[in-house]
Every structure is written in structure tokens, then in C-alpha cells.
Scaffold this motif. Structure first.
Motif, PDB file in Angstrom:
ATOM      1  N   LYS A   1       0.573  -1.310   0.555  1.00 45.06           N
ATOM      2  CA  LYS A   1       0.203  -0.377   0.021  1.00 45.06           C
ATOM      3  C   LYS A   1       0.974   1.228  -0.076  1.00 45.06           C
ATOM      4  CE  LYS A   1      -3.333   0.204   3.271  1.00 45.06           C
ATOM      5  NZ  LYS A   1      -3.663   0.512   4.856  1.00 45.06           N
ATOM      6  N   THR A   2       2.629   1.104   0.475  1.00 52.09           N
ATOM      7  CA  THR A   2       2.952   2.735   0.668  1.00 52.09           C
ATOM      8  C   THR A   2       3.603   2.753  -0.971  1.00 52.09           C
ATOM      9  OG1 THR A   2       4.241   1.368   2.820  1.00 52.09           O
ATOM     10  CG2 THR A   2       5.366   3.230   1.152  1.00 52.09           C
ATOM     11  N   GLU A   3       3.476   4.217  -0.870  1.00 52.47           N
ATOM     12  CA  GLU A   3       3.438   4.870  -2.175  1.00 52.47           C
ATOM     13  C   GLU A   3       5.231   5.467  -2.009  1.00 52.47           C
ATOM     14  OE1 GLU A   3       0.486   7.695  -3.508  1.00 52.47           O
ATOM     15  OE2 GLU A   3      -0.965   5.953  -3.861  1.00 52.47           O
ATOM     16  N   ASP A   4       5.994   5.414  -3.071  1.00 52.72           N
ATOM     17  CA  ASP A   4       7.044   5.896  -3.213  1.00 52.72           C
ATOM     18  C   ASP A   4       8.175   5.372  -2.247  1.00 52.72           C
ATOM     19  OD1 ASP A   4       5.929   8.322  -4.998  1.00 52.72           O
ATOM     20  OD2 ASP A   4       5.773   9.232  -2.740  1.00 52.72           O
ATOM     21  N   ARG A   5       8.009   3.847  -2.494  1.00 42.22           N
ATOM     22  CA  ARG A   5       8.632   3.534  -1.452  1.00 42.22           C
ATOM     23  C   ARG A   5      10.184   3.323  -1.993  1.00 42.22           C
ATOM     24  NH1 ARG A   5       4.959  -0.506  -2.753  1.00 42.22           N
ATOM     25  NH2 ARG A   5       5.627  -1.423  -4.543  1.00 42.22           N
ATOM     26  N   ASN A   6      10.776   3.671  -0.454  1.00 45.64           N
ATOM     27  CA  ASN A   6      12.555   3.665  -0.626  1.00 45.64           C
ATOM     28  C   ASN A   6      13.206   2.332  -0.331  1.00 45.64           C
ATOM     29  OD1 ASN A   6      12.073   3.852   2.331  1.00 45.64           O
ATOM     30  ND2 ASN A   6      13.072   6.534   2.490  1.00 45.64           N
ATOM     31  N   THR A   7      14.456   2.706   0.019  1.00 44.60           N
ATOM     32  CA  THR A   7      15.639   1.895   0.363  1.00 44.60           C
ATOM     33  C   THR A   7      14.493   1.064   1.347  1.00 44.60           C
ATOM     34  OG1 THR A   7      17.746   2.686  -1.404  1.00 44.60           O
ATOM     35  CG2 THR A   7      17.856   0.399   0.515  1.00 44.60           C
ATOM     36  N   VAL A   8      14.703   2.201   2.192  1.00 46.69           N
ATOM     37  CA  VAL A   8      14.509   1.971   4.232  1.00 46.69           C
ATOM     38  C   VAL A   8      13.069   1.408   3.229  1.00 46.69           C
ATOM     39  CG1 VAL A   8      14.058   2.839   5.891  1.00 46.69           C
ATOM     40  CG2 VAL A   8      15.423   4.493   5.025  1.00 46.69           C
TER      41      VAL A   8
END
Length: 701
Positions: free
Chosen positions: A599-606
Motif C-alpha cells: 500500500k505504501t507509495e514512493d517506497r525508498n530503500t529504507v
């Protein structure tokens, strides 16, 4: 653009660097034609804000020329009150007079005129406040005057405003009202500026009500100050309302609204207002363009900021050093240090010489990049340009040397500063805290108080962060209680540093207790008194509380905090969502962790690291490797943490070939982080896999 990496050495007999000119800086930087395509570097948490300054002059402040020959009389020869008053009038009208105000003051004391003649006291106080004496001397004289006038009050309030001594300013304003005197249209903008500076919205609204009752809103200076007040207090609707109801608007009014929208991140609205200003026949001045340019930079739109500089030149207005400073400051505020350095190089090649503000902006770049050599060169330029007596430059130098690991240089600079303000003391205290030298930091805090300087919230929050990170719960509790004793209420930043520090130092239970009681007035937690009013957690506070739940495997409490996250609209925050994924995974609810990840948008490396580690912790190494491959497919670059998570998994699964592939990727990617840590992890992986031949290929830098 290539950044400066000089090998400048310090003099053997002096800690200060060699003097350096802007030509030397230009030589050290690889200057080329301005390139307007920027790819922002990784952002770091850095707060920095540049205020808009009006270039308009209050009409009441104009000086009147006086006769030159009046300077030749002797102070000692003045025998009558009329003669002293004439000289005071001369002093107050002509800034070039060289008389010592204390001599004139002494003459009045001999005559006994100050207490018997309020006119003399008021005029003498105004002379002190026009720069001919210290502000403290002026205040002592001011307190002796039996009948003070509005001009004397205005002069003292204006001096406190220029010195940013806001608490004393409001104290004097209270005295003024108690004396039955009310501010006029010339003083109201100064009072509104003070309310804006300390974000006292309720007080500002009271002043606004006074303005309406006294029909002062017709004055454009008052209207402009109200726009700025509401904008700085995040009340854009009221800023726009004031703007719309102003009968007269000047270029400052339009510029203030542009800045308000830029500060609120509403770039389209800011651009529309800027265009409307021109269509309404108001020509943008340098400050207007700077507000637009700096606003784009603060909102991570460096390309648009540089394009606006080009458009500015096309409209016949040359960018000045303040224009470049706005872009550099915006880059620094967002942690884009390399970009800030590139813009600095463009500025030098424009050409435009750096000023004090430029130096104050560039020194944090040196600190952020931990580039000691560049910091020394900038220090040298500041020395040659006589900037090093500026208190902001001195504070930035202390910060730079401390963060570059040379606290000894920072201490020497601190010792040479004659007039240390609270900000300078805070920088040196922060240097000790960052080194873990809490005893030295505490000694400096007490010494600061001995010099009759009142520590502010930044002082206490810096100390609280050090104690919390060291797990020094009792010391943190005492300091938090001391804040209340000296009249400082802990704010959200106070609780952020405490909760985060406790969690990182292994006191997760204490962190969660503090998270709970900060929202409950008059509660206590381990002798910590919270304010009478509850403080609502921010995304930063919430992230630390979720991490504490993960440490203690408290799934139920974690779900409760997740509910608050949803109610407060924090879920889009990437740090909050990543912490929730990690919490669910550590509490062995990998299904919920995966659902939240998707569900998370704009996922980053963290975010990816959280799910990879979660699957490994739940004995699903094959799934963890699949997620890693999916991460690469999305074009995300693994971090040092990613490899530290995956290398032990290769041992657990016995997948030596995959471990070798990771090794090859590490070598090719040229990671910015220290590779000695990875070297140890690779050595451990090869040893446990029984492959000593490959182990020989691992080398530390």
C-alpha cells in the motif's frame, strides 16, 4: 561540477587557516557554464530558513540635515538645560556627530535634570538607542525616566527587535500599555514582526484587532506586517484575507504573499500571484524575484530556481549576491550539499563575490560533507574579508569544525569570540554533545548561565538529546524539570529527542511511557513533568514510538499507534510507514507487514530493507531474496544496510553463489559508506561458507 577537495594545511603555529580570496575559491572550483539540470542528492535533516527583508523605509525614520558648526561646542562648557537639549537634538538628527553620549549623560546627572525633566530623559534614551551607547545602558536610563514618551518606547522596542531580544521587547510593550500609551502605526509593524518571529499567533491576532479598531489597516506597512505574521504562523488563509482587504498594495505586499505561498509549499499559487502582480502593473523588484527564486530552492525545485534567475536577467534585472544566496540556502535546508556547492561555483563564475550570508550558508555544506579542507578555505576567505567578527559566521565555524571532527579548533574560535550570543553557546554545547562529552557540555551550560545569558529551548533540547542517546535517564529528567523552572515549556522537539534517544539507547519501555504521558496533561513518568497542555506527537515522535514497540515485540501497542497514524494522516510519511512494516515483521505478523508495504507509495530503500529484514527474521530467506531482486528491478540502489541484511542470509541458506554476486555488486557500485564494515561481513560470510579462497579477494580500504 567538481567539488573542492583541497589539501590545505594549517599553519603550525596557528589553528586558523591561511587567508584566501574569492579568486582562490574560483580557482579551487571547476567553474563551467551554468547547468540548469539538477538531480537532488540524498536529503539530510537540516533546518535552515532565510527571512524576507523589505527594502522599504518607514517615512518617520528619515533624518533631517543639521548645521555642521554645531559640533564644535564642548560638552564640558554646557551649563544650561537648553544647551544640553540643543546638543541632544543635534545628536538625534545627525548620525555623524562624534560626541560621547555618556559625557552628555553625566552632565545631565550633575544638573539633576533627568528625574526632574522627562523630556531630557526621553531624548537621552533615544540617543543611546541610535547606536551611541549600549542597549543595556539605554534600558537602565529608560527605567529612571518618570514620564516616558511613545518615541522613547518605540526606540527601545525597535532596538530589541533589531537585536532579536523578543522577550524583553514584549516586556517593554507591557510597560508601555501599563503607562497608558498605545502604539501608533509606525510601531505596530515592529510589534507584529516580533509576534511573527516567535510565532505568537494569538498575540498577533490581538494586535490585528487593535489595528482594526484604530483603523490602521489603511497603512501599507501595517498590512504587509500582518501578511508576514500570518504566513510565518502557517495561517495562509488569513494572509490572503489581509491581502485582499488592503486598500493599497505595494510591491512588498505582493512579495509577502508570494513568500507565504512558497513557505506553504504551494508553488503554483505563488507563481500565479507573481504573474498577477505584473498584470496589475506592479513591477517585481529584486526582493520579489529573490522570494520566487529562494522559494523554488526551498521546495527542492533547483531547476526552476535557476531558470527564474535567467528570466530575471531577461527582464533587465541582474541577480545579486542575495539571489544566489537564496538558492544555496534552499539546497542546504534540504540537505543537498553537493548541489549547494555547484550553485556556489556558478555564483563565483557569474561573477559575484560571496558576502557574509554566503559564508554562513556554505559552512554547513562543509560540515554536511565533512569536508575539512573546503571548510578551511572558506574560513580563510572569511578572514581576508573581515567576516570573522560576525557572530553568525563564528557560530557556523564552530559548527563546521565540530562536525568535521576538530572540536579543538571549535574551542579556540569560541574562546576568541568577545560578544557571545546564545546561538554561539549552543553551537559549542552541540559540539560537545555530538562527541559524547556530556560533562563538558553541562559545564558550558552552567558557565553560560553565570554570564547572565538565558539558555533557550535549543540549548536544553541539545542537552536532552545527548543524555537520551547515552541512556542517561535521570540526567534527562532533571534537565527537563529545570526547563520548567526557568520558564521554558518543553515542546515537541524536546519529546522527539527524548523518545528517539531512549529508544536508540535501549530504553524502549521509557520511550513508550514518555510517548503516552506527553499526550496526557499533568501526568508523570519517571519524575518527568509534562506541560499542562498535551502535546500531540509528530511523525518523528510516532516513528520512534513504533520502533520502541518493535524492539519490545508489543504488537497490540503497535496496532494502537497504527490507529493513531491513520487518524492523524501520517501513513503517507515514508519513515512512519517503514517503521510500521518493521514493527509488524518483528512481531511476526509478516502478512500485515507485506500488505502495508504494497500500500505504501514512493517506497525508498529504507522501506524495502524493512521488508527484506522482516522476511529473514521470519525464516523466509527465499522470499527475502525475491524482494531484493524486485527492488533492483524498480531501479533502487541498495544501501550498506541492505547488504548487511543479506550477507548473513547467504550463510543461513548456503547460497554461496548469491553471496559472490553480492560481492561483485558491492565492488562495482562504489558505495559511499565505509566499506570496512562490508569487508568484515564478506569475510565472515566466506569463512562460514568454508570458501577461504574467495576470502582472499576481500580487502579493506
Amino acid at each position: 561540477m567538481t567539488t573542492l577537495r583541497s589539501g590545505l594545511l594549517l599553519h603550525s603555529n596557528n589553528f586558523l587557516p591561511e587567508s584566501s580570496s574569492s579568486d582562490r575559491l574560483t580557482h579551487k572550483l571547476n567553474l563551467s557554464q551554468a547547468k540548469f539540470q539538477f538531480r537532488p542528492s540524498t536529503a539530510r535533516n537540516l533546518g535552515f530558513k532565510q527571512a524576507l527583508v523589505s527594502n522599504q523605509r518607514n517615512p518617520k525614520s528619515h533624518l533631517v540635515p543639521v548645521a555642521q558648526d554645531a559640533r564644535d561646542c564642548s560638552v564640558q562648557s554646557l551649563e544650561s538645560v537648553d544647551e544640553c537639549l540643543s546638543l541632544l537634538n543635534l545628536l538625534n538628527k545627525n548620525s555623524n556627530c562624534s560626541y560621547d553620549i555618556k559625557q552628555i549623560h553625566g552632565q545631565f546627572v550633575k544638573m539633576g535634570s533627568i528625574k526632574s525633566n522627562s523630556l531630557i530623559g526621553n531624548k537621552l534614551a533615544i540617543s543611546y538607542l541610535k547606536g551611541r551607547g549600549s542597549l543595556n545602558d539605554a534600558r537602565r536610563l529608560f527605567d529612571e525616566i518618570p514620564d516616558r514618551t511613545v518615541p522613547a518606547y518605540a526606540a527601545l522596542i525597535g532596538s530589541y527587535s533589531r537585536s532579536e531580544r523578543w522577550e524583553e521587547l514584549f516586556s517593554v510593550l507591557g510597560l508601555m500599555v501599563h503607562d497608558g500609551l498605545l502604539p501608533d502605526k509606525y510601531l505596530v509593524p515592529t510589534i507584529l514582526k516580533a509576534c511573527s518571529a516567535v510565532q505568537l499567533l494569538s498575540s498577533g491576532k490581538m494586535v490585528h484587532g487593535y489595528v482594526i479598531r484604530k483603523q490602521l489597516l489603511t497603512d501599507v506597512f501595517v498590512g504587509n506586517a500582518l501578511i508576514d505574521l500570518y504566513a510565518n504562523c502557517d495561517d495562509l488563509r488569513s494572509s490572503k484575507y489581509v491581502f485582499d482587504t488592503m486598500r493599497e498594495r505595494d510591491v512588498v505586499s505582493w512579495t509577502a504573499l508570494v513568500s507565504a505561498y512558497m513557505d506553504g509549499g504551494l508553488l503554483d499559487d505563488a507563481t500565479n500571484v507573481f504573474q498577477s502582480m505584473q498584470s496589475n502593473g506592479v513591477k517585481p523588484d529584486l526582493i520579489s524575484w529573490n522570494a520566487l527564486v529562494a522559494g523554488f530552492a526551498r521546495n527542492e525545485e533547483t531547476d526552476l530556481a535557476l531558470l527564474s534567475l535567467e528570466e530575471m536577467q531577461e527582464k533587465g534585472l541582474k541577480p545579486r549576491v542575495s539571489s544566489w544566496n537564496g538558492i544555496i540556502s534552499g539546497c542546504v535546508q534540504n540537505g543537498y550539499f553537493e548541489d549547494a556547492l555547484d550553485v556556489f561555483g556558478m555564483m563565483l563564475s557569474f561573477p559575484e563575490d560571496p558576502n557574509v550570508v554566503t559564508v554562513v550558508n556554505i559552512l554547513p555544506v562543509c560540515a554536511g560533507l565533512k569536508d575539512l579542507n573546503l571548510g578551511k578555505v572558506v574560513h580563510g576567505y572569511a578572514l581576508k574579508s573581515n567576516f570573522c567578527k560576525n557572530v553568525h559566521v563564528e557560530g557556523s565555524l564552530i559548527n563546521m569544525y565540530s562536525k568535521c571532527g576538530r572540536n579543538d579548533y571549535a574551542e579556540k574560535i569560541f574562546a576568541t569570540i568577545q560578544n557571545k550570543n546564545v546561538a554561539v553557546w549552543n553551537e559549542m554545547i552541540a559540539g560537545y554533545v555530538n562527541e559524547g562529552k556530556m560533562e563538558s557540555a553541562l559545564r558550558l551550560l552552567r558557565l553560560m548561565q553565570n554570564y547572565d545569558l538565558k539558555p533557550d529551548r535549543i540549548t536544553f533540547n541539545t542537552m536532552l538529546s545527548g543524555h537520551a542517546r547515552n541512556g542517561e535517564k535521570n540526567e534527562a529528567c532533571k534537565l527537563l524539570s529545570e526547563m520548567s523552572v526557568v520558564g521554558l515549556k518543553p515542546n515537541i522537539f524536546s519529546f522527539n529527542v527524548l523518545i528517539s534517544g531512549f529508544q536508540q539507547s535501549g530504553l524502549s519501555q521509557e520511550a513508550l511511557k514518555l510517548f503516552r504521558v506527553m499526550q496526557s496533561p499533568l501526568s508523570k513518568c519517571s519524575n518527568i513533568e509534562v506541560p499542562d497542555e498535551s502535546i500531540q506527537p509528530s511523525p518523528v515522535t510516532t516513528t520512534s514510538a513504533i520502533a520502541a514497540c518493535a524492539d519490545l515485540s508489543l504488537l497490540r501497542q503497535g496496532k494502537e499507534i497504527h490507529g493513531r497514524v491513520l487518524r492523524n494522516g501520517f501513513e503517507p510519511n515514508i519513515f512512519v510507514s517503514s517503521a510500521l512494516i518493521e514493527m509488524y515483521a518483528k512481531c511476526h505478523d509478516i502478512v500485515s507487514a507485506t500488505k502495508l508495504f504494497l500500500k505504501t507509495e514512493d517506497r525508498n530503500t529504507v522501506t524495502w530493507n524493512s521488508l527484506i529484514a522482516g522476511n529473514l527474521n521470519n525464516q523466509q530467506p527465499e522470499e527475502a531474496l525475491k524482494i531484493f531482486c524486485a527492488m533492483l528491478d524498480e531501479g533502487l540502489k541498495p544501501s550498506l544496510v541492505t547488504f548487511m541484511i543479506l550477507l548473513p542470509a547467504c550463510v543461513y541458506m548456503g547460497t554461496l553463489n548469491f553471496g559472490r554476486e553480492l560481492h561483485g555488486y558491492i565492488v562495482k557500485s562504489h558505495l559511499d559508506e565505509p566499506t570496512s564494515i562490508l569487508s568484515s561481513a564478506l569475510t565472515d560470510m566466506y569463512a562460514k561458507c568454508g570458501c577461504m579462497e574467495d576470502n582472499k579477494l576481500v580487502s579493506s580500504p
